[in-house]
Design a protein around this motif. Structure first.
Motif, PDB file in Angstrom:
ATOM      1  N   ARG A 183      -6.544   2.505  13.797  1.00  0.00           N
ATOM      2  CA  ARG A 183      -7.595   2.306  12.803  1.00  0.00           C
ATOM      3  C   ARG A 183      -7.847   0.831  12.497  1.00  0.00           C
ATOM      4  O   ARG A 183      -9.000   0.427  12.310  1.00  0.00           O
ATOM      5  CB  ARG A 183      -7.247   3.074  11.533  1.00  0.00           C
ATOM      6  N   GLU A 220      -6.180   4.096   3.742  1.00  0.00           N
ATOM      7  CA  GLU A 220      -7.593   3.707   3.777  1.00  0.00           C
ATOM      8  C   GLU A 220      -7.774   2.311   3.192  1.00  0.00           C
ATOM      9  O   GLU A 220      -8.505   1.475   3.732  1.00  0.00           O
ATOM     10  CB  GLU A 220      -8.418   4.723   2.982  1.00  0.00           C
ATOM     11  N   MET A 221      -7.101   2.039   2.080  1.00  0.00           N
ATOM     12  CA  MET A 221      -7.195   0.734   1.438  1.00  0.00           C
ATOM     13  C   MET A 221      -6.643  -0.364   2.354  1.00  0.00           C
ATOM     14  O   MET A 221      -7.244  -1.441   2.491  1.00  0.00           O
ATOM     15  CB  MET A 221      -6.428   0.753   0.114  1.00  0.00           C
ATOM     16  N   HIS A 248       3.011   5.795   9.505  1.00  0.00           N
ATOM     17  CA  HIS A 248       1.658   5.845  10.076  1.00  0.00           C
ATOM     18  C   HIS A 248       1.454   4.786  11.174  1.00  0.00           C
ATOM     19  O   HIS A 248       0.339   4.259  11.334  1.00  0.00           O
ATOM     20  CB  HIS A 248       0.591   5.637   8.982  1.00  0.00           C
ATOM     21  N   VAL A 305      -6.369  -0.345   5.674  1.00  0.00           N
ATOM     22  CA  VAL A 305      -7.229  -0.519   6.851  1.00  0.00           C
ATOM     23  C   VAL A 305      -8.452  -1.360   6.517  1.00  0.00           C
ATOM     24  O   VAL A 305      -8.928  -2.162   7.343  1.00  0.00           O
ATOM     25  CB  VAL A 305      -7.634   0.860   7.416  1.00  0.00           C
ATOM     26  N   ALA A 306      -8.982  -1.232   5.304  1.00  0.00           N
ATOM     27  CA  ALA A 306     -10.197  -1.947   4.925  1.00  0.00           C
ATOM     28  C   ALA A 306     -10.036  -3.460   5.042  1.00  0.00           C
ATOM     29  O   ALA A 306     -11.016  -4.180   5.278  1.00  0.00           O
ATOM     30  CB  ALA A 306     -10.599  -1.563   3.507  1.00  0.00           C
ATOM     31  N   ALA A 334     -11.364  -1.076  13.060  1.00  0.00           N
ATOM     32  CA  ALA A 334     -12.048  -1.681  11.917  1.00  0.00           C
ATOM     33  C   ALA A 334     -12.307  -3.169  12.097  1.00  0.00           C
ATOM     34  O   ALA A 334     -13.175  -3.739  11.428  1.00  0.00           O
ATOM     35  CB  ALA A 334     -11.217  -1.461  10.646  1.00  0.00           C
ATOM     36  N   GLU A 373      -1.432   5.701  13.790  1.00  0.00           N
ATOM     37  CA  GLU A 373      -2.742   5.758  13.142  1.00  0.00           C
ATOM     38  C   GLU A 373      -3.154   4.371  12.647  1.00  0.00           C
ATOM     39  O   GLU A 373      -4.320   3.984  12.749  1.00  0.00           O
ATOM     40  CB  GLU A 373      -2.709   6.747  11.980  1.00  0.00           C
ATOM     41  N   TRP A 413       0.824  -1.198   0.000  1.00  0.00           N
ATOM     42  CA  TRP A 413       0.000   0.000   0.000  1.00  0.00           C
ATOM     43  C   TRP A 413       0.868   1.261   0.000  1.00  0.00           C
ATOM     44  O   TRP A 413       1.972   1.281   0.533  1.00  0.00           O
ATOM     45  CB  TRP A 413      -0.962   0.012   1.176  1.00  0.00           C
ATOM     46  N   ALA A 460      -2.949   9.003   2.224  1.00  0.00           N
ATOM     47  CA  ALA A 460      -4.273   8.831   2.822  1.00  0.00           C
ATOM     48  C   ALA A 460      -5.076   7.745   2.111  1.00  0.00           C
ATOM     49  O   ALA A 460      -5.732   6.915   2.769  1.00  0.00           O
ATOM     50  CB  ALA A 460      -5.031  10.162   2.788  1.00  0.00           C
ATOM     51  N   GLN A 461      -5.033   7.726   0.790  1.00  0.00           N
ATOM     52  CA  GLN A 461      -5.793   6.722   0.046  1.00  0.00           C
ATOM     53  C   GLN A 461      -5.236   5.320   0.279  1.00  0.00           C
ATOM     54  O   GLN A 461      -5.978   4.360   0.472  1.00  0.00           O
ATOM     55  CB  GLN A 461      -5.763   7.055  -1.448  1.00  0.00           C
TER      56      GLN A 461
END
Length: 364
Positions: free
Chosen positions: A99, A71-72, A92, A74-75, A103, A95, A63, A67-68
């Protein structure tokens, strides 16, 4: 179980001492039927310096550290039965920990896997790692690369529900005896990146004995070392990829291990390269640290030096025949006690116990 494992890198060992550990554990878990997705950031030039390609035993998701990309990454946590955030991802970290644990499904296991517990605990004790400290009571357990009783006591004292060491080991399919390679011919070799909390010990256990034994050939592998700053009989060869580790370990008369300051003080944290070298049949010299006898028998399976003078004495006393005998005993101990197949079974049992405990707690 479906496992989402967030770590530094499983594809590259470049400035990433945990790579071999991750590979061994994940491959063993895959062999036991677990489905592992390893999520690593595209950072520090590691993707340009891969040692291995993605394999059937692990799905790897790389990854982008924006930010994008975050997000990917974490999903993936929401799809897993087990969510593991390792220490030292490198980007990160705080964070990401917050996160991915948020999740995770309510029934999923939430684990923090510390591959450098002495450093993490020191940071917590001095006011750092606040996100981790706050998260500990809500995690199902902390797993650690090593550390022994002291690390377990400190983590549970800091609020962890359980702290379970999973010691290093070796994959015998990857690390084993090979033919000597003239590139690595030496009396003593050391492999390790130049790090602030190890450099003083490297000078004490390697560079000073080298300067005192100008007739001995020495090899220094790893990133960050400058040839002009070394004794004339020490040859710096830079980063040594995983594919060359067997030859690096098997060719010299002896191979040196030097722990970082924090690991030497805490003990019970044998680095990856001790097991790699022993699996190849190397005659190992290690600096002293508490717990060494838990893994190898000093004097028969490994040589233990308390200072540079001990290393210098070993260079003069341990001839090739004895070195080969020590290396053979070390390899026999590895085969018996320290394979990743064995560690994988330990982790599998840990996951099953924690899962059963969580199910009981949710049913209560």
């Amino acid at each position: 179980m479906k496992i989402a494992f967030y770590g530094s890198s499983i594809l590259s060992s470049y400035w990433n001492g945990a790579a071999t550990y991750y590979r061994g554990i994940v491959r063993a878990l895959s062999g036991l039927g677990h489905e592992v997705t390893f999520l690593e950031p595209d950072a520090f030039g590691r993707q340009e310096r891969r040692d291995i390609d993605p394999s059937a035993w692990c799905r790897v998701v790389v990854w982008q550290p924006d930010a994008q990309g975050l997000e990917m990454a974490v999903a993936h946590a929401a799809k897993a039965d087990v969510v593991i955030k390792a220490s030292g991802v490198g980007v990160h970290d705080d964070e990401l920990l917050d996160r991915v644990m948020t999740a995770a499904r309510p029934d999923a296991l939430r684990l923090f896997w510390d591959v450098d517990a002495p450093a993490t605990l020191h940071a917590m004790a001095t006011g750092g790692e606040r996100v981790l400290a706050a998260a500990l009571p809500g995690l199902d357990a902390v797993l650690t690369y090593g550390g022994g009783p002291g690390v377990v006591a400190d983590y549970t004292g800091a609020g962890a529900r359980a702290c379970l060491p999973v010691y290093n080991a070796v994959d015998l399919d990857t690390h084993h005896p090979v033919a000597p390679d003239p590139r690595f011919a030496a009396d003593l070799a050391f492999l390790g990146n130049r790090l602030p909390d190890r450099e003083t010990r490297v000078r004490r256990f390697f560079l000073e004995p080298a300067a005192a034994a100008p007739g001995c050939r020495m090899i220094l592998g790893g990133a960050g070392w400058v040839q002009d700053e070394l004794p004339q009989n020490v040859r710096a060869i830079g980063h040594v990829g995983t594919a060359d580790h067997n030859a690096f370990n098997v060719t010299p008369r002896m191979v040196l291990n030097v722990n970082r300051d924090s690991m030497a003080e805490r003990g019970f944290s044998p680095p990856t390269r001790i097991f790699e070298a022993a699996a190849a049949g190397a005659c190992l010299i290690t600096d002293h640290w508490p717990g060494i006898e838990t893994f190898f028998e000093p004097g028969r399976e490994i040589l233990v030096a308390r200072d540079g003078r001990d290393v210098l004495a070993m260079l003069g006393q341990v001839m090739p025949e004895r070195a080969a005998d020590i290396g053979a005993r070390a390899r026999a101990r590895i085969v018996q006690d320290h394979t990743y197949d064995r560690r994988g079974r330990e982790v599998d049992q840990i996951l099953r116990r924690l899962s059963d405990r969580k199910a009981r707690e949710r049913a209560a």
